[in-house]
Design an enzyme around this catalytic site. Structure first.
Site, short mmCIF file in Angstrom:
data_model
loop_
_atom_site.label_atom_id
_atom_site.label_comp_id
_atom_site.label_asym_id
_atom_site.label_seq_id
_atom_site.Cartn_x
_atom_site.Cartn_y
_atom_site.Cartn_z
N ARG A 148 37.42 52.07 55.77
CA ARG A 148 37.64 53.90 55.20
C ARG A 148 39.89 53.51 55.46
NH1 ARG A 148 32.95 56.68 56.14
NH2 ARG A 148 33.95 58.60 55.77
N LYS A 202 37.84 50.68 51.65
CA LYS A 202 36.42 50.72 50.93
C LYS A 202 35.65 51.82 50.73
CE LYS A 202 32.85 48.06 50.69
NZ LYS A 202 33.20 47.59 48.75
N HIS A 213 44.00 47.90 16.88
CA HIS A 213 44.31 49.16 17.05
C HIS A 213 45.40 49.12 18.00
CE1 HIS A 213 40.99 50.08 14.20
NE2 HIS A 213 40.01 49.04 14.76
O1 M6R Z 1 31.59 52.99 47.11
P1 M6R Z 1 31.90 53.37 45.87
O2 M6R Z 1 30.77 52.71 44.84
O3 M6R Z 1 31.31 54.64 45.17
O4 M6R Z 1 33.13 53.45 45.40
C1 M6R Z 1 33.41 53.08 44.19
C2 M6R Z 1 34.63 53.02 44.49
O5 M6R Z 1 35.54 53.59 44.30
C3 M6R Z 1 34.83 51.20 43.74
O6 M6R Z 1 34.18 50.57 43.27
C4 M6R Z 1 36.05 50.71 43.75
O7 M6R Z 1 36.44 50.87 42.79
C5 M6R Z 1 36.02 49.06 44.14
N1 M6R Z 1 36.88 48.44 45.25
C6 M6R Z 1 36.00 47.96 43.09
O8 M6R Z 1 35.92 47.19 43.60
#
Ligand code: M6R
Length: 605
Positions: A27, A600, A501
């Protein structure tokens, strides 16, 4: 987005706080800290950087308190340094906070005018000052309630009190907060995962709620300060997730787990004997669904994009997709026969959760496709379809992306057959094609050594482009996101037909261009677009499932993934891109599992 933990016990808590903080590092990981109550004094220890640093500090100078709070930070207000690290303490209280106090500047100004001095640049410190002030005339519970009334924004809080040395108060608005129970020990945590090694008995606070815990009891209060009871959940015992095994990092483990996780997900949702999909209890009669609206962020949004092609191809449904941070502020017309689907690995992403809240306020039916079934988004939706990928620790999403895709595909198929948009024969064939995926994914992973060679070509690159058409366009976006997130190399994902484009101007001698070209109805068109790039000096990395070598000259690298049904090709074509990003980052010595500036679970707006 940060992680918080609190432990009230009959024995010293600092080691368990450190262990929980290590689990919460997904986190945020730019600073860490803890505070315990020892001999009626607040003993605060903080560091910039990782929890390992905090552990070293504690090793030299232990904290012995039986009650304490801890924090890992992802900076929002103020630089990631030791002063801004949590907890934020006064003589009387110590506070850890996840979220954003939107009116902190205003509150700070008022408090400064009254003579208070602030040590940090954080929004959190106003909470410390306010609680300390209210404590002069009130007990802890009332002081916290009075403080919360002054706060705008989102928070999950953990607070300890010098003169009330047996309690921790937790409060939630917007940011998630869980309470765990054990014998002569109770806990507060940002999620159940942080508490898992200590307990599997968990309650979740809802918005506006507050709890007081000591080592023997937990009391809950609603927003009106009325005592309430909370349900206790038993959290499932997942596989041993903290173990990387022989892998260098979690990301590589998670990439290589994909054949197994996809197999598990397929076993959960498909009945190969009956050739059927086990999805029931639709919140709306499938025949009466008017439109599907898919919402997510980052990689989860990319899975929505791929799914749009599937829903359009397999069903007669209209499909809208949106990035959650856009959806939540648009002037939308809600329709009770639309099904709103929220895709999220963590189930805690603030923008996605806020978009869901808006749907709930508008009384429309909601479904979540999540990995963490105990998450806020899962708990708040009418219908949950778990992806069964197991915990994903690497910040870059890999196996969760494939898991989301599989569930979205299965859902599209089930809707198609139930609405009689496809016939039974096609339905059965599609299920059969799905069963071939785990083996095909395993074979795709065998391309790793070729991709390692490819990765070397990116070391001196100034940027890169990823091109695809049809359902390979979102794959291109996902490949570009992985590369920039992990290796900090600029990468653009584009629909190949859109190059002329504008973006074609970026092509110069030697610029790496990754072309994703399965043998589908766009193949010839993609070849023409590739020629246009070659003519301008682009260095082509061609990823296909086509056996025919239609383009052979001027291709720097050519990778062939196994051939599966065209609709399913995004699942296989994504894997080389995950591996490419991984190996470029490895060569550049980047922190694979914890890329800079990221976290994360994005629990702030
Ligand atoms: O936990 P979530 O799937 O909601 O998270 C969404 C994004 O923060 C997450 O997919 C982020 O883009 C990743 N770090 C990409 O690898």
């Amino acid at each position: 987005m940060c992680g918080i933990i609190g432990i009230a016990s009959n024995k010293p808590v600092s080691i368990n706080i450190i262990n929980s903080l290590k689990k919460l590092e997904y986190r945020g990981y730019d600073s860490a800290g803890l505070a315990t109550l020892d001999n009626n004094l607040i003993d605060e220890k903080k560091c910039s950087g990782r929890v390992d640093e905090l552990e070293k500090i504690l090793f030299k100078n232990p904290s012995n308190g039986n009650i304490g709070i801890g924090h890992v930070r992802w900076a929002t207000h103020g630089a990631p340094n030791i002063i801004n690290a949590h907890p934020h303490s006064s003589e009387e209280v110590s506070v850890v906070h996840n979220g954003i106090i939107e009116n902190s500047d205003e509150l700070k100004k008022d408090l400064e005018a009254q003579g208070f001095k602030f040590k940090s640049q954080t929004d959190t410190e106003v909470i410390t000052v306010l609680v300390t002030q209210f404590l002069k005339n009130s007990k802890p519970l009332i002081s916290v309630f009075k403080t919360l009334k002054k706060l705008k924004g989102s928070f999950a809080l953990g607070i300890i009190f010098k003169n009330f040395s047996n309690i921790i108060i937790g409060a939630r608005r917007g940011s998630p907060l869980a309470v765990g129970y054990s014998k002569e020990e109770n806990y507060l945590g940002s999620d159940s995962y942080a508490l898992k090694s200590m307990t599997n008995k968990i309650s979740y606070l809802d918005d506006g709620e507050l709890c007081i815990l000591d080592k023997d009891n937990v009391e809950f209060y609603d927003v009106n300060q009325k005592k309430i009871n909370k349900k206790i959940h038993t959290v499932s015992d997942d596989e041993n997730i903290s173990d990387k095994g022989d892998y260098k990092n979690f990301m590589s483990k998670e990439i290589f787990e994909q054949p197994a996780t996809i197999k598990k997900c397929l076993n959960e949702y498909t009945d190969s004997l009956k050739k059927d999909i086990n999805i029931y209890n639709f919140p709306i009669d499938p025949k009466k669904v008017n439109k599907i609206v898919l919402i997510g962020c980052g990689t989860a949004y990319h899975s929505c994009l791929v799914a749009k092609y599937w829903f359009e191809e397999l069903t007669s449904l209209d499909v809208d997709i949106d990035i959650a941070s856009e959806f939540r502020y648009r002037n939308l017309k809600f329709n009770s026969s639309n099904l709103y689907i929220f895709v999220s690995q963590s189930g805690e992403t603030a923008d996605t959760a806020a978009a869901l809240d808006i749907c709930k306020k508008n009384k429309v039916k909601t479904c979540s496709i999540v990995n963490v079934v105990e998450s806020t988004i899962a708990r708040n939706c009418d219908w949950v379809l778990p992806i069964h990928a197991g915990p994903e620790i690497g910040v870059a999403s890999t196996k969760a992306f494939l898991g989301q895709l599989i569930v979205l595909y299965i859902l599209a198929l089930k809707l198609a057959i139930t609405r009689e948009d496809i016939d039974k024969k096609d339905y059965n064939n599609n299920i059969k094609s799905l069963q071939k995926l785990p083996e095909a994914i395993k074979n795709t992973l065998k391309l790793e050594s070729e991709i390692q060679l490819m990765a070397k070509e990116f070391l001196d690159a100034k940027g890169s482009m990823f091109l695809g058409r049809g359902n390979s366009f979102p794959v291109a976006l996902e490949g570009a996101l992985k590369l920039k997130e992990l290796s900090y190399l600029h990468a653009e994902g584009y629909p190949a037909g859109e190059m002329k484009h504008g973006p074609l101007a970026l092509i110069e001698e030697g610029l790496p261009v990754i072309v994703i070209a399965p043998n589908d109805r766009y193949y010839e068109k993609t070849l023409s677009n590739t020629q246009e790039v070659i003519a301008r000096g682009g260095k082509i990395f061609f990823i296909t499932d086509n056996k025919k070598r239609l383009l052979s000259t001027n291709i720097r690298f050519r990778l062939r993934v196994p051939r599966v049904d065209n609709l399913l090709s995004p699942l296989l074509l994504t894997i080389p891109l995950q591996l490419l990003a991984y190996h470029v980052a490895l060569l550049k010595n980047c922190d694979i599992d914890k890329p800079r500036n990221l976290a994360k679970s994005v629990t702030v707006e």
